[in-house]
Design an enzyme around this catalytic site. Sequence first.
Site, PDB file in Angstrom:
ATOM      1  N   GLY A  33      47.843  46.042  41.992  1.00 49.89           N
ATOM      2  CA  GLY A  33      46.728  45.447  42.372  1.00 49.89           C
ATOM      3  C   GLY A  33      46.983  44.770  43.625  1.00 49.89           C
ATOM      4  O   GLY A  33      48.055  44.904  44.346  1.00 49.89           O
ATOM      5  N   HIS A  51      21.020  75.209  45.715  1.00 49.57           N
ATOM      6  CA  HIS A  51      22.080  75.884  44.823  1.00 49.57           C
ATOM      7  C   HIS A  51      22.760  77.009  45.690  1.00 49.57           C
ATOM      8  O   HIS A  51      22.153  77.659  46.596  1.00 49.57           O
ATOM      9  CB  HIS A  51      20.798  76.719  43.863  1.00 49.57           C
ATOM     10  N   ALA A  81      48.302  42.860  63.507  1.00 53.21           N
ATOM     11  CA  ALA A  81      49.117  44.183  63.596  1.00 53.21           C
ATOM     12  C   ALA A  81      48.210  45.515  64.195  1.00 53.21           C
ATOM     13  O   ALA A  81      47.944  45.067  65.471  1.00 53.21           O
ATOM     14  CB  ALA A  81      49.159  44.532  61.948  1.00 53.21           C
ATOM     15  N   CYS A  89      42.828  49.724  55.592  1.00 50.97           N
ATOM     16  CA  CYS A  89      42.024  50.895  55.484  1.00 50.97           C
ATOM     17  C   CYS A  89      42.488  51.893  56.373  1.00 50.97           C
ATOM     18  O   CYS A  89      42.985  52.923  55.765  1.00 50.97           O
ATOM     19  CB  CYS A  89      40.692  50.345  55.578  1.00 50.97           C
ATOM     20  N   GLY A 146      48.652  51.801  36.164  1.00 52.99           N
ATOM     21  CA  GLY A 146      47.991  53.034  36.195  1.00 52.99           C
ATOM     22  C   GLY A 146      46.309  52.777  36.730  1.00 52.99           C
ATOM     23  O   GLY A 146      45.477  53.376  36.182  1.00 52.99           O
ATOM     24  N   GLY A 147      46.167  52.084  37.847  1.00 55.72           N
ATOM     25  CA  GLY A 147      44.830  51.950  38.569  1.00 55.72           C
ATOM     26  C   GLY A 147      44.800  53.015  39.402  1.00 55.72           C
ATOM     27  O   GLY A 147      45.504  53.879  39.643  1.00 55.72           O
ATOM     28  N   TYR A 148      43.772  52.806  40.339  1.00 52.03           N
ATOM     29  CA  TYR A 148      43.463  53.943  41.374  1.00 52.03           C
ATOM     30  C   TYR A 148      44.840  54.104  42.352  1.00 52.03           C
ATOM     31  O   TYR A 148      44.838  55.356  42.797  1.00 52.03           O
ATOM     32  CB  TYR A 148      42.139  53.568  42.008  1.00 52.03           C
ATOM     33  N   GLU A 165      51.681  51.531  32.474  1.00 46.93           N
ATOM     34  CA  GLU A 165      50.472  50.652  32.541  1.00 46.93           C
ATOM     35  C   GLU A 165      50.523  49.739  31.299  1.00 46.93           C
ATOM     36  O   GLU A 165      50.596  50.116  30.100  1.00 46.93           O
ATOM     37  CB  GLU A 165      49.148  51.580  32.387  1.00 46.93           C
TER      38      GLU A 165
END
Length: 467
Positions: free
Chosen positions: A274, A446, A39, A45, A186-188, A208
């Site tokens: 998944g 800071h 591809a 990614c 319900g995963g990332y 989920e």
Amino acid sequence: MSQITKTTTLLVIGGGPGGYVAAIRAGQLGVPTLLVEGAQLGGTCLNIGCIPSKALIHAAEEFDKARHYAGESALGISVSAPAIDIARTVSWKDGIVGKLTGGVGALLKKNGVQVVQGWAHLLDGKTAEVTTADGGTLRIQCEHLLLAAGSEPTPLVSMPFGGIVESSTEALSPTSIPKQLVVVGGGYIGLELGTVYRKLGAEVAVVEAQDRILPTYDAELTKPVAAALAKMGVSLHLNRKVLGLNAAGNAVRIQDASGAETLLPADRVLIAVGRRPRTQGWGLESLQLDRKGNALRIDDQCRTSMRDVWAIGDIAGEPMLAHRAMAQGEMVAELVAGKRRHFQPGSIPAVCFTDPEVVVAGLSPADAEAAGLDCLAASFPFAANGRAMTLESTDGFVRVVARRDNHLIVGWQAVGRGVSELSTAFGQSLEMGATLEDVAGTIHAHPTLGEAVQEAALKALGHALHI
């Protein structure tokens, strides 16, 4: 067309983060290298995963912010009702992807790597036959074979892809925003994309099978995410089984533990249950490599059970993270070049780009206990952090886990806006073997979110300053 045969020292199958990094490093070291990609360079990614999803997350966040300013704002900002042209958004996202993948191609060329556009079929551990993009056939013989074929979305038997049912690939290039989106998983991946679509105006329901979202993270970390989803208007259906679409094809049938069935209206369904290693359809079975579940079994040098056959990234199982694949790819290239290396990282940070974000590195308190370590844990809330207040994002915390006897830090976790950027500090402290005293004694700028890292270490030592 006649068959052409090429020979090379290193043959890389797959041009994702692991494969292209391995090829670039091998080229730098003078190893004759050939990379086959069917591809686009960059793999999942860069093309249909990490990068495009973060681009859409940013666009959705900016649109949601604009809508917020169309109402009441404590900052005194007011705007007219905003609108979004999703085609332009997708075009912008594609532009980023194009720049990155083009850059990968340039780096491979710069380092003398020969790239073959086509689909490889393994004949044995030294030979692959490639059907090239122009319809030709190329046989490649190599001394070292690196398998970096990545992963693919896991389908759902009760609801196969097609029609209104799509994977993350299609969800990252929408032509329109659905009115009602049902996210299965319900995963990332499901929560990141579900949040995007909710901020873009869709009604979103998440289903989920477990009793909470992000089940691979500990419950304390996921509570702020669940609260934010509820505030956003995302409906969660936990402990539910998906049965499939209804007869009309416009709703998802779900079932609770008692067997009661409910319908969730949907004009689009995202399956995000998944990913699985891409091991089918390209002759890998002919090598008869040892497996670990669906993945290839590797040692701490990424060697498979066959001599001079290596595997990296998602095809070698969890954690399926691009940065893990990159590190493995670099190492394999150096091993092929004759260097001595082992893959023994102090930690591999993982980030969930929900709103708020979640980042973990090393051991959680439960992990440490399971490993038989006597550890202490301390958290510092962003509610006491000045920078978080100025960002209007005080939900969440930073947590440190350290051994009780010598204060060696073994884990970090955080949840909150922008905490993905803390992953570098977390990984570095674990890799360098830092103690609580090391972090507590380091002056942190800071006002920054990073001050919460120092304060968590101080709290673990018994003397946090700002809580």
